[in-house]
Design a protein around this motif. Structure first.
Motif, short mmCIF file in Angstrom:
data_model
loop_
_atom_site.label_atom_id
_atom_site.label_comp_id
_atom_site.label_asym_id
_atom_site.label_seq_id
_atom_site.Cartn_x
_atom_site.Cartn_y
_atom_site.Cartn_z
N LEU A 75 -23.60 108.62 103.82
CA LEU A 75 -22.26 109.02 104.25
C LEU A 75 -21.71 108.06 105.31
CD1 LEU A 75 -22.51 112.91 104.45
CD2 LEU A 75 -21.42 111.52 102.68
N ALA A 78 -20.51 105.05 103.46
CA ALA A 78 -19.24 105.34 102.78
C ALA A 78 -18.10 105.36 103.79
CB ALA A 78 -19.33 106.66 102.04
N ASN A 79 -18.31 105.98 104.92
CA ASN A 79 -17.27 106.04 105.95
C ASN A 79 -16.89 104.65 106.44
OD1 ASN A 79 -17.31 108.83 105.77
ND2 ASN A 79 -18.66 109.10 107.53
N GLU A 84 -13.89 107.92 100.92
CA GLU A 84 -13.92 109.34 101.27
C GLU A 84 -14.66 110.15 100.20
OE1 GLU A 84 -13.58 112.86 103.18
OE2 GLU A 84 -13.12 110.86 103.99
N ARG A 85 -14.24 110.04 98.97
CA ARG A 85 -14.82 110.82 97.87
C ARG A 85 -15.33 109.85 96.82
NH1 ARG A 85 -14.90 116.05 95.97
NH2 ARG A 85 -14.44 116.40 93.74
N LEU A 101 -26.50 115.52 98.82
CA LEU A 101 -25.07 115.34 99.07
C LEU A 101 -24.25 116.38 98.31
CD1 LEU A 101 -24.88 111.45 98.88
CD2 LEU A 101 -24.45 112.82 100.93
N HIS A 105 -22.61 118.45 100.99
CA HIS A 105 -21.32 117.76 101.23
C HIS A 105 -20.53 117.70 99.92
CE1 HIS A 105 -22.72 116.49 105.22
NE2 HIS A 105 -23.88 116.29 104.63
N GLU A 107 -17.57 118.22 99.16
CA GLU A 107 -16.24 117.64 99.24
C GLU A 107 -16.25 116.12 99.10
OE1 GLU A 107 -18.01 117.15 103.25
OE2 GLU A 107 -18.03 118.73 101.72
N ARG A 108 -17.42 115.51 99.22
CA ARG A 108 -17.52 114.04 99.13
C ARG A 108 -17.89 113.57 97.73
NH1 ARG A 108 -17.92 111.72 104.31
NH2 ARG A 108 -17.30 109.82 103.21
N SER A 110 -17.53 113.47 93.76
CA SER A 110 -16.64 113.75 92.63
C SER A 110 -17.42 113.96 91.34
CB SER A 110 -15.64 112.61 92.45
OG SER A 110 -16.31 111.38 92.19
#
Length: 375
Positions: A75, A78-79, A84-85, A101, A105, A107-108, A110
């Protein structure tokens, strides 16, 4: 700051949908060498290395590390990259990171693909013993048996075997600690991301039963078993893995991108992908999905026949830039210069002499460039 992030490699257009690829214990992102370049045709592919593996610093984790710690590193990466996703695929320990994940997580994530992995890894004791062995004697004893765990008889990937030997023992042992503590079976039903499980039928480390267990628990999950594949399926059976991942992550546009590359060549498609912007992305997807994913892949006509039809249509409408590209494609599809000339001569009768005259000039230039030493 970057030295606190996992080492990684990014491929594909920066504006394409992001896809992160996670490695197995003992390997580097080279595990994905035969798959990632193709996936990057329609994704921004980001491959990452475990701590102490490949180019990642060993002190990213320490004794008693958990899969949650590794997921946190992903994460953070990725940040730092402004992602984001993202879609995610991982092998073995990398697959466990994906499950972590998706559970913690959601929301991250897809879309998720878990390869040759498990929601648990046969209990803590084997990993505790391996961690103790590596801390005591280094990686040599474990690396000596890697090929038996990773591949079927007679197959190997020297680069990956060397990656195992070169890994940092302390970081490797910490990754073993993470595997020892991992058990997410009671949370699988909470996963909401579209999920694909890929199992190697000859995988002794995480047999297909481990992947079936996940598939049975995750709502709507799909399972693919690859005959002849052992634990490192992307290295041993890349075409089968690529087909499964494309269908899961890209659908028809993935198959279309493969056809597009085969007909037009990697260099042309790579240039087109580099020029893609958010404004043109949907059009590029449309072309890949319909023109290449449905028409050019239809077996009713051969690619030779499709090239002849395409050349004729382009001459008729005066699309000379496209004609130049498809003269090269026609050669790739097996047409000789003489056959291309015969097609253009036919257009002189039915499309008009001026159109054919312009077409011959374009084709002659393209064929001359092909025959030149620089071409």
């Amino acid at each position: 700051m970057t030295d606190m992030l996992p080492h990684h490699r990014a491929e594909g257009a920066p504006t394409a949908p992001p896809l992160l690829l996670g490695p197995s214990l003992g390997t580097s992102y080279a595990l994905w060498d035969r798959v990632a370049p193709e996936l990057s045709a329609d994704h921004r592919v980001i491959r990452w290395d475990l701590p102490g593996h490949g180019g990642s610093a060993p002190d990213l984790i320490g004794p008693g590390a958990t899969v949650a710690d590794l997921a946190g590193l992903v994460l953070a990466l990725a940040n730092a990259l402004g992602v984001e996703r993202f879609a995610y695929a991982g092998v073995s320990l990398g697959g466990a990171v994906g499950l972590q994940l998706a559970v913690h997580h959601p929301e991250r994530i897809s879309s998720l693909a878990v390869l040759c992995s498990s929601a648990h890894f046969n209990g803590a004791r084997p990993w505790e013993e391996r961690a103790a062995l590596v801390r005591r004697e280094g990686l040599a004893p474990v690396a000596a048996t890697a090929e038996d765990r990773w591949f079927t008889d007679g197959f190997t990937v020297p680069r990956l075997v060397q990656d195992h030997r070169d890994a940092d023992p302390a970081a490797y042992a910490a990754c073993c600690d993470a595997l020892a503590a991992f058990d997410i079976r009671d949370r699988l039903a909470s996963i909401t991301a579209p999920t694909l499980l890929i199992a190697g039928r000859k995988d002794p480390a995480t047999p297909p039963a481990h992947l079936r267990e996940i598939a049975d628990a995750v709502p709507g999950a799909a399972l693919v078993e690859i005959p002849g594949a052992s634990h490192l399926a992307p290295a041993q059976c890349p075409k089968a893995v690529l087909t499964a991942l494309r269908a899961h992550f890209s659908g028809a546009s993935g198959y279309g991108m493969q056809a597009r590359r085969e007909v037009l060549g990697d260099a042309h498609v790579d240039r087109a992908q580099t020029r893609q912007t958010p404004f043109t992305a949907r059009f590029q997807d449309f072309i890949s999905r319909y023109a290449w994913g449905e028409i050019w892949t239809d077996p009713t006509l051969s690619r030779r026949e499709r090239s002849m039809i395409t050349l004729t249509a382009l001459v008729a409408h005066g699309h000379l830039d496209e004609l130049a590209m498809h003269v090269t494609a026609a050669r790739r599809n097996g047409l000789t210069p003489q056959e291309i000339g015969a097609v253009l001569l036919q257009t002189a009768v039915y499309c008009g002499v001026p159109a054919a005259n312009s077409a011959f000039a374009v084709a002659q230039r393209v064929l001359a460039e092909e025959d030149s030493p620089q071409g």
